[in-house]
Design an enzyme around this catalytic site. Structure first.
Site, short mmCIF file in Angstrom:
data_model
loop_
_atom_site.label_atom_id
_atom_site.label_comp_id
_atom_site.label_asym_id
_atom_site.label_seq_id
_atom_site.Cartn_x
_atom_site.Cartn_y
_atom_site.Cartn_z
N CYS A 6 -2.07 8.22 4.82
CA CYS A 6 -2.13 7.81 3.41
C CYS A 6 -3.43 8.29 2.78
CB CYS A 6 -2.06 6.29 3.30
SG CYS A 6 -0.76 5.51 4.25
N GLU A 13 0.89 -1.17 0.00
CA GLU A 13 0.00 0.00 0.00
C GLU A 13 0.92 1.21 0.00
OE1 GLU A 13 -1.46 3.32 1.46
OE2 GLU A 13 -1.72 2.10 3.27
#
Length: 543
Positions: free
Chosen positions: A327, A293
């Site tokens: 994020c 990720e």
């Protein structure tokens, strides 16, 4: 390693403590912060059963008070990477053959330790080491990590319970084996929960792990390792090392027994590792599993029917909580012309009430960015934006690193929807807003989809269900986590499995069963009870 003998109850998410003035938890956390600041820790690596101290120490300081020494950690070299691999390989047979319920019990105990005596310890470590305020630390290092451990145990039992059908006279079964070799977890600074989840979910499925955290997260990573050891994790199952990235990568990605990578971090680093793994593919015993990720350029898309106050609150929280270092943090926003003046007023009113400073003062909503490198990068983007005549900085834009790495929450309004701060990941408290004509909603959706190489999170604000449906369809591939009338941050384990595609990663959804499946290698076993003794089939008989 097939289905077990009892069911694990479906877990509920760990309740979030408020830390409100006068609350018991606030007093306990303040004492933990005072205790942590009062001493300088000596943090070792954990390899096999040893606490390894190299004598080559490096300091850890709070990002908001970089002259205060919290700890010194012992940095390793190539020999320690080799030792960690050897320890992981040495522990592999016993660990992978251990009955699943005994593996599960270790991680369930770790969750209870984090929910109990270690809760103020892990939160204080995250507040000091990563400059998160009390609430941000609570939802991360306590609640989310607890949820990962408990939900992953439940997901593991669901996986083992899934077995194939069997015909009469045949018993088919599925064995969920650990991957061959060792696995590697490379974890980021911004979430203590991610740092804990990446190695533990692999270990839960019977793998042994070499774990390298970001240096700026080592202070809390040390607490995670202490919790796991107290919970009874056997030596060598997870080996925590601190060495520079190229040294670690050169050894691990050239090793025959490298079995899998679990990564959260920058897109460039992930792509570089993938390339190296591809170049070395012929060296490995098995094809390595690669789960990552990475970056994001997360958006808030607003329809003309939205409520201005809801949008401004989503920006305040989505862009600026934890200084925009999530994020999923909102980094670009598209607002229709009919709402802009109201959104602007509400947003600027919010920003005037923000207090910025150290995490020990519970009145501070904004704290410091993680380190000097991040400070220089973020402030550089602000200056580039300032130099563009199509941009206007309507809030923030100032920064100071004399005591800590402080950057004001910054709002840029750009007349250019493809300006640099609309397109590139900044990873700091900066959001760029593009005001579009209120009737150009569908065209702006196409702009949102095409502007960024990333596809992590995004949101749509609208009171018009047709507009919501259109946005959901048009932005199908623009975000792995899509939010309707909410900010694009705050995914909860077991509720919103997290991950993105395109340049944002492999979308293997942390907080879901699918992620754990990546750390297993399946073996189908067919047992025939009445074995044929004649090759002839009935169709061969003469009429």
């Amino acid at each position: 390693m097939s289905n077990g003998f009892f069911d694990v109850p479906h877990p509920r998410n760990e309740p979030v403590l408020s830390y409100a003035p006068g609350s018991k938890e606030r007093a306990v956390l303040k004492r933990a912060l005072e205790d942590a600041r009062s001493k300088v820790l000596d943090i070792p690596m954990y390899i096999g059963g040893d606490e390894v101290r190299t004598g080559n120490t490096r300091p850890l300081t709070p990002p908001h008070d970089h002259k205060h020494l919290l700890a010194n950690f012992h940095e390793g070299d190539a020999t320690h990477v080799e030792q960690a691999i050897n320890a992981a390989m040495g522990a592999k047979a016993l660990w992978s053959e251990l009955a699943w319920e005994h593996r599960a019990s270790i991680f369930l105990k770790a969750a209870d330790l984090l929910a109990g005596p270690y809760r103020p310890v892990i939160n204080a470590a995250t507040m000091l080491g990563q400059s998160k305020n009390a609430y941000q630390a609570e939802i991360d290092s306590a609640c989310e990590l607890i949820d990962f451990l408990r939900f992953n145990v439940y997901f593991m039992t669901e996986i083992y319970r899934e077995q194939p059908a069997s015909s009469p006279g045949v018993w088919n079964r599925m064995e969920y084996r650990a991957l061959e070799g060792f696995t590697f977890a490379l974890t980021p600074f911004n979430f203590t929960a991610i740092a804990g989840n990446l190695p533990t979910c692999m270990a839960m499925m019977g793998n042994t792990v070499v774990w390298k955290p970001a240096y700026t997260q080592i202070y809390a990573a040390n607490v995670i390792m202490q919790v796991l050891k107290e919970a009874g994790l056997p030596d060598g199952v997870i080996n925590l090392i601190y060495a520079d990235g190229p040294t670690v990568g050169n050894i691990i990605f050239n090793h025959r027994d490298f079995g899998g990578l679990h990564f959260t971090g920058s897109t460039a680093v992930f792509q570089g590792m993938w390339k190296t793994i591809g170049q070395n593919i012929q060296k490995y015993r098995s094809y390595p599993r690669i789960v990552g990720e990475t970056g994001g350029k997360d958006f808030i898309m607003v329809h003309k029917s939205a409520k201005a106050k809801e949008v401004s609150t989503a920006i305040s929280r989505g862009a600026f909580e934890f200084q925009g270092q999530k994020c999923s943090a909102a980094s670009r926003c598209y607002i229709p012309s009919n709402l802009w003046e109201d959104v602007k007023k509400y947003l600027l009113d919010d920003l005037k009430t923000f207090k910025m400073g150290g995490t020990e003062d519970f009145g501070n909503f904004i704290n410091a960015v993680i380190d000097e490198k991040a400070f220089n990068s973020i402030s550089g983007y602000i200056e580039k934006a300032r130099q563009n005549p199509l941009n206007e900085i309507i809030a923030g834009g100032k920064y100071d690193k004399s005591k800590g790495y402080f950057i004001e929450p910054t709002v840029i309004v750009s007349k250019d929807p493809l300006s640099i701060t609309m397109c590139e990941e900044i990873f700091g408290p900066v959001i760029t807003i593009y005001v579009y004509h209120e009737e150009n909603f569908e065209q702006t959706l196409e702009l949102v989809d095409s502007t960024s190489p990333y596809a992590l999170t995004g949101s749509i604000f609208s009171k018009d269900r047709y507009a919501i449906e259109l946005a959901t369809k048009k932005l199908t591939n623009s975000a792995g986590n899509f939010y309707i009338n909410d900010k694009p941050t705050g995914a909860v384990v077991g509720q919103q499995p997290f991950g993105g595609a395109r340049g944002s990663g492999t979308n293997d959804k942390a907080g879901a069963k699918v992620n754990l499946l990546r750390w297993t290698s399946l073996r189908t076993i067919k047992e025939t009870f009445v074995t044929p003794t004649d090759y002839r089939y009935p169709f061969l008989d003469k009429e």
